[in-house]
Enzyme design. Structure first.
Site, PDB file in Angstrom:
ATOM      1  N   LYS A  66      13.245  -0.555 -23.212  1.00 30.15           N
ATOM      2  CA  LYS A  66      14.343   0.233 -22.638  1.00 30.15           C
ATOM      3  C   LYS A  66      15.249   0.704 -23.762  1.00 30.15           C
ATOM      4  O   LYS A  66      15.536  -0.062 -24.692  1.00 30.15           O
ATOM      5  CB  LYS A  66      15.102  -0.654 -21.652  1.00 30.15           C
ATOM      6  CG  LYS A  66      16.223   0.024 -20.885  1.00 30.15           C
ATOM      7  CD  LYS A  66      16.839  -0.971 -19.892  1.00 30.15           C
ATOM      8  CE  LYS A  66      17.958  -0.372 -19.062  1.00 30.15           C
ATOM      9  NZ  LYS A  66      18.507  -1.342 -18.088  1.00 30.15           N
ATOM     10  N   SER A 141      18.803   0.380 -13.421  1.00 31.37           N
ATOM     11  CA  SER A 141      18.836   1.368 -14.471  1.00 31.37           C
ATOM     12  C   SER A 141      17.586   1.375 -15.357  1.00 31.37           C
ATOM     13  O   SER A 141      17.375   2.340 -16.096  1.00 31.37           O
ATOM     14  CB  SER A 141      20.055   1.136 -15.362  1.00 31.37           C
ATOM     15  OG  SER A 141      19.944  -0.102 -16.022  1.00 31.37           O
ATOM     16  N   SER A 165      19.073  -4.318 -12.537  1.00 32.13           N
ATOM     17  CA  SER A 165      18.391  -3.206 -13.216  1.00 32.13           C
ATOM     18  C   SER A 165      16.968  -3.466 -13.668  1.00 32.13           C
ATOM     19  O   SER A 165      16.281  -2.522 -14.056  1.00 32.13           O
ATOM     20  CB  SER A 165      19.205  -2.760 -14.424  1.00 32.13           C
ATOM     21  OG  SER A 165      20.201  -1.881 -14.002  1.00 32.13           O
TER      22      SER A 165
HETATM   23  N1  GLN Z   1      23.158  -0.779 -10.500  1.00 30.60           N
HETATM   24  C1  GLN Z   1      24.048  -1.737 -11.095  1.00 30.60           C
HETATM   25  C2  GLN Z   1      25.163  -1.006 -11.812  1.00 30.60           C
HETATM   26  O1  GLN Z   1      25.164   0.187 -11.790  1.00 30.60           O
HETATM   27  C3  GLN Z   1      23.301  -2.643 -12.019  1.00 30.60           C
HETATM   28  C4  GLN Z   1      22.954  -2.005 -13.296  1.00 30.60           C
HETATM   29  C5  GLN Z   1      22.260  -2.950 -14.233  1.00 30.60           C
HETATM   30  O2  GLN Z   1      21.778  -4.003 -13.846  1.00 30.60           O
HETATM   31  N2  GLN Z   1      22.295  -2.596 -15.494  1.00 30.60           N
HETATM   32  O3  GLN Z   1      26.023  -1.604 -12.389  1.00 30.60           O
END
Ligand code: GLN
Length: 472
Positions: A66, A141, A165
């Site tokens: 990532k 994400s 994410s």
């Molecule tokens: N969707 C969650 C957020 O926007 C988690 C994102 C993540 O785990 N990086 O904060």
């Protein structure tokens, strides 16, 4: 078709001398060139194979990472304009460990800007598409990592998980994603979003591959002050074991918020676990209903502090025209960050500001403690707790993009594990009526990845969708 294989299959093939890692790299590269224009799983992929001379279990095989973790000498963009010109000058510890164990890399995968999002729609480098249906999001994400693994553009990948994410995109793309216990995997070299919640973990096509990568990336790291001094173990030991007699809690109330497809898949999952000898009983989590609200105080608070470093002075993007330092800061941050990141910074700054700190941030920390107590109590009695990973199948691109609250609710089941530091995995547990993958989340007490691997591996033997992945 080497790109279709799992990591453990390829390790064996290379071991037997039947396949060379370069051939795997080339097979992936060809696949990426055919597919990525449409899927957009990568921010950057590497055209040249950089051999790794170190003898290690990964045998020179290529992985994807990532794009919020550093690989020395390669760009780390966090899918943000702010870091669009940034080249990493060191390896993240997880990356270094992979290299030490013989890995090579094929590319850096797309994400929501600075990992803030659940759909990979907020990337400066464009939306990643779900390979099962390209009109839909892959989740986020780590949507690029999940889409790459599901579509054959990567064999396995690293993701990061602050509120879901790794697990949510794994679920929406039909692959396996594990968020380890907080502190298991060093965060050194992972660009910080919310430091008390962030963890790195694997996204793979099966549970064995997740165990193989965990064996490598786990362990104490003096470069991360929150890293846990816990012995690494061989997680592959827990595969293919009996789970007869295990006590499994199911958070039944949560099912009311789910689509019918998800409810059906959960009923079937319970039947499978019972057929394997588990005793599945409903449990209560009295404070779970506050978890999303709690997270959206704590995560933005930490983000507002972590992202203060992007000011146009030290590194990254800098606005071009300004009359003084203050205007340079303002223009740089205004132009360098996207909408969602700015929203989080403002929310976080607000809840930490004098006069509101006690009302919001402090209260949120207390609530975090109560949620933790709920789980502590349950783990005295249950080996693990299951829930759906997400309330619905993958949603349409654009469906929630203008509605942050709806987007935030995508993580309703994944966020509690981050707030309480516990490990949690998502594995495929069904297909919706539209033929899209759904995921089962398995949570266990801190440092009990052993239980997660046992249950996930046993479940996967009874149910998996490997042959349905969009690999053709
Ligand atoms: N969707 C969650 C957020 O926007 C988690 C994102 C993540 O785990 N990086 O904060």
């Amino acid at each position: 078709m080497l790109y279709k294989k799992t990591l453990h299959e390829l390790i064996e093939l290379v071991d037997r001398g039947e396949v060379k890692p370069l051939e795997v790299f080339e097979s992936l590269l060809k696949r990426i060139k055919e597919k990525d224009e449409k899927i957009n799983a990568y921010v950057n992929y590497f055209e040249e194979y950089e051999a790794n001379d170190r003898v290690g279990i990964l045998k020179g095989l290529p992985l994807a990472v990532k794009d919020n973790m550093h690989i020395e000498g390669k760009p780390t963009t966090c899918s943000s304009r702010m870091l669009s010109n940034f080249i990493a000058i060191f390896d993240a510890t997880a990356v270094r460990k992979l290299k030490e164990n013989g890995a090579t890399f094929i590319g850096k995968t797309n994400l929501d800007e600075f990992a803030m999002g659940s759909s990979t729609e907020t990337s400066y480098y464009g939306v990643t598409k779900n390979p099962w249906d390209t009109t839909r999001v892959p989740g986020g994400s780590s949507g690029g990592s999940a889409a790459a693994v599901a579509s054959g553009e990567a064999i396995a990948a690293l993701g990061s998980d602050t509120g879901g994410s790794i697990r949510q995109p794994a679920s929406l793309c039909g692959v396996v994603g594990l968020k380890p216990t907080y502190g298991r995997v060093s965060r050194f070299g992972l660009v910080a979003f919310a430091s008390s919640l962030d963890q790195i973990g694997p996204i793979t096509r099966d549970v064995r591959d997740a165990a193989i990568l965990m064996n490598i990336i786990c362990g104490f790291d003096p470069k991360d002050s929150t890293s846990a001094r816990v012995e690494c173990e061989d997680f592959t030991r827990y595969l293919n074991q009996s789970i007869n007699g295990m006590k499994v809690g199911i958070y039944e109330k949560s099912l009311m918020d789910c689509s019918q497809d998800v409810q059906v898949a959960m009923e079937e999952s319970v039947r499978i676990l019972e057929s394997l000898g588990c005793k599945v009983s409903p449990i209560e989590l009295p404070h779970a209903k506050y978890a999303v609200s709690d997270y959206y105080i704590i995560a933005p608070a930490e983000a507002s502090s972590n992202l203060a470093r992007y000011d146009g002075v030290k590194y990254g993007f800098r606005a071009e025209e300004f009359k003084d330092l203050k205007e340079m800061y303002i223009k740089t941050r205004w132009q360098g960050f996207g909408e969602e990141v700015k929203r989080r910074i403002m929310l976080g700054t607000y809840v930490l500001s004098s006069g509101y700190y006690d009302a919001y941030y402090l209260k949120a920390q207390k609530l975090r403690g109560l949620i933790k107590q709920d789980f502590d109590n349950l783990f005295k009695e249950y080996h693990c707790i299951i829930s759906p990973t997400t309330p619905t199948e993958a949603f349409k691109i654009g469906e929630k993009a203008d509605n942050p609250l709806q987007m935030y609710l995508s993580d309703i089941f994944t966020i509690p594990a981050n707030l309480t530091a516990i490990p949690a995995i998502s594995i495929p547990n069904g297909l919706s009526k539209n033929g899209l993958p759904l995921g089962l989340q398995i949570m266990a007490d801190v440092f009990r990845e052993d239980i997660i691997f046992k249950v996930a591996s046993a479940f996967e033997r009874e149910f998996n969708i490997r042959d349905k992945l969009p690999l053709d």
